[in-house]
Write a protein that holds these residues in place. Structure first.
Motif, short mmCIF file in Angstrom:
data_model
loop_
_atom_site.label_atom_id
_atom_site.label_comp_id
_atom_site.label_asym_id
_atom_site.label_seq_id
_atom_site.Cartn_x
_atom_site.Cartn_y
_atom_site.Cartn_z
N LEU A 76 -15.35 18.20 -16.46
CA LEU A 76 -16.22 17.75 -17.55
C LEU A 76 -15.56 16.70 -18.43
N GLU A 77 -14.28 16.40 -18.14
CA GLU A 77 -13.50 15.41 -18.90
C GLU A 77 -13.45 15.78 -20.39
N LEU A 78 -13.13 17.05 -20.63
CA LEU A 78 -13.04 17.51 -22.02
C LEU A 78 -11.71 17.11 -22.67
N GLY A 79 -10.67 16.95 -21.86
CA GLY A 79 -9.37 16.59 -22.42
C GLY A 79 -9.37 15.36 -23.30
N PRO A 80 -9.96 14.25 -22.85
CA PRO A 80 -9.93 13.02 -23.65
C PRO A 80 -10.66 13.12 -24.99
N VAL A 81 -11.57 14.08 -25.14
CA VAL A 81 -12.34 14.15 -26.39
C VAL A 81 -11.80 15.21 -27.36
N LEU A 82 -10.68 15.85 -27.01
CA LEU A 82 -10.09 16.84 -27.90
C LEU A 82 -9.48 16.16 -29.13
N ARG A 83 -9.60 16.81 -30.26
CA ARG A 83 -8.95 16.33 -31.49
C ARG A 83 -7.64 17.08 -31.64
N LEU A 84 -6.54 16.38 -31.38
CA LEU A 84 -5.22 17.00 -31.39
C LEU A 84 -4.31 16.32 -32.40
N GLY A 85 -3.30 17.06 -32.83
CA GLY A 85 -2.28 16.48 -33.67
C GLY A 85 -1.43 15.52 -32.87
N LYS A 86 -0.69 14.65 -33.53
CA LYS A 86 0.11 13.65 -32.83
C LYS A 86 1.13 14.28 -31.89
N GLY A 87 1.77 15.34 -32.37
CA GLY A 87 2.79 15.99 -31.55
C GLY A 87 2.22 16.62 -30.30
N GLU A 88 1.10 17.33 -30.46
CA GLU A 88 0.46 17.98 -29.32
C GLU A 88 -0.07 16.96 -28.33
N ASP A 89 -0.62 15.88 -28.85
CA ASP A 89 -1.14 14.82 -27.99
C ASP A 89 -0.01 14.17 -27.20
N ALA A 90 1.09 13.89 -27.88
CA ALA A 90 2.23 13.22 -27.23
C ALA A 90 2.89 14.10 -26.18
N SER A 91 2.79 15.43 -26.35
CA SER A 91 3.44 16.35 -25.41
C SER A 91 2.54 16.73 -24.24
N GLY A 92 1.40 16.05 -24.10
CA GLY A 92 0.53 16.31 -22.95
C GLY A 92 -0.49 17.40 -23.15
N GLY A 93 -0.85 17.66 -24.41
CA GLY A 93 -1.81 18.73 -24.70
C GLY A 93 -3.16 18.56 -24.04
N ARG A 94 -3.56 17.32 -23.82
CA ARG A 94 -4.88 17.08 -23.22
C ARG A 94 -4.95 17.52 -21.75
N GLU A 95 -3.79 17.76 -21.15
CA GLU A 95 -3.76 18.20 -19.76
C GLU A 95 -3.27 19.64 -19.63
N ARG A 96 -3.03 20.30 -20.77
CA ARG A 96 -2.49 21.66 -20.73
C ARG A 96 -3.60 22.65 -20.38
N ASP A 97 -3.35 23.48 -19.36
CA ASP A 97 -4.37 24.43 -18.90
C ASP A 97 -4.88 25.33 -20.02
N SER A 98 -3.98 25.84 -20.84
CA SER A 98 -4.40 26.78 -21.88
C SER A 98 -5.38 26.14 -22.86
N LEU A 99 -5.11 24.90 -23.27
CA LEU A 99 -6.00 24.20 -24.20
C LEU A 99 -7.34 23.86 -23.55
#
Length: 209
Positions: A32-55
Motif C-alpha cells: 500500500l506504500e504506507l512507509g513514504p507517508v508516515l510522519r516520523l521524527g528526523k532520527g527515526e526517518d534517518a535510521s530507516g523507520g519507513r522500512e521497519r517491519d514493526s512500524l
C-alpha cells in the motif's frame, strides 16, 4: 472458524498467527506504500523507520482500525479479503491457498522439519549489512547443527532470516528432500526415523536418474 468449519483448531491457530504476524502485515503496508507517508521524527526517518517491519505493521493495523470504526466489521473484512490476507469464501485444509498461508512463515516450517530430522532448531547469524541507512541490506547465514548451509539478504534482519529459511526450503520442502540436501552438505540425521527418511529420499533420487 466460520470461514473454515472443517479445519481443526490447531491449524486455525496457525492460520491466525500467519494472518496477524508482523511480517505479514508489514508486507501489506509496503504494498500500500504506507512507509513514504508516515510522519516520523528526523532520527527515526534517518535510521530507516519507513522500512521497519514493526512500524509498518502498526501503521496498517491503524488503517484497518480506522476502516472498522468508519464502516464496521463488514467493511474491514472486505479490505482484508481484497488485500489477500484472507481469501474470500474461506479456506479448507485441502485448499492450496490454505497450505500457502500456513507455510508463509518459512522459519517456523523449517524448524519443524529440522527438528523432525533430529538436527534441532536452525540458528541464524547476521554477517553484516550494507547500503545507506534508509535502505540497508542485511546478510543472514543459516546454520543447521552448527554448520552453515545457506545465506540470504533482506531489508531487515527479520526479513533476511525469513529469506534464508525460504531459500533452504526451496532446496528441500519436505523431510525427505531436505534430509538429502543436508546430507550433501555433510550433515547426517541423528535419529533412526530421520535416517530412514534420508535413505528413502536417496533411493527416490536414484530412481529418477
Amino acid at each position: 472458524m466460520e470461514a473454515s468449519p472443517t479445519t481443526d483448531e490447531g491449524m486455525l491457530s496457525k492460520m491466525r498467527s500467519q494472518i496477524v504476524s508482523e511480517a505479514s502485515l508489514a508486507r501489506v503496508a509496503r504494498h500500500l506504500e504506507l512507509g513514504p507517508v508516515l510522519r516520523l521524527g528526523k532520527g527515526e526517518d534517518a535510521s530507516g523507520g519507513r522500512e521497519r517491519d514493526s512500524l509498518l505493521a502498526d501503521t496498517f493495523e491503524a488503517v484497518l482500525a480506522a476502516v472498522y470504526l468508519d464502516g464496521g466489521l463488514k467493511a474491514a473484512r472486505g479490505v482484508i479479503q481484497h488485500l489477500g490476507l484472507l481469501p474470500a469464501g474461506g479456506l479448507e485444509a485441502g485448499d492450496a491457498r490454505f497450505s500457502a498461508l500456513i507455510e508463509r512463515d518459512a522459519k517456523s516450517r523449517l524448524q519443524e522439519l529440522c527438528q523432525s530430522l533430529g538436527y534441532g532448531a536452525p540458528t541464524y547469524d547476521c554477517l553484516g549489512s550494507s547500503g545507506p541507512d534508509h535502505k540497508r541490506c542485511f546478510t543472514m547465514a543459516l546454520y543447521v547443527a552448527g554448520i552453515e548451509v545457506i545465506r540470504a539478504e533482506g531489508a531487515t534482519k527479520k526479513e533476511a532470516t525469513q529469506e534464508a529459511a525460504r531459500a533452504l526450503l526451496l532446496k528441500g520442502a519436505d523431510c525427505e528432500s531436505l534430509a538429502l540436501y543436508l546430507e550433501e552438505r555433510g550433515l547426517k540425521p541423528s535419529t533412526r526415523t530421520a535416517r530412514a527418511k534420508q535413505a528413502k529420499a536417496r533411493e527416490r533420487a536414484l530412481t529418477k536418474e
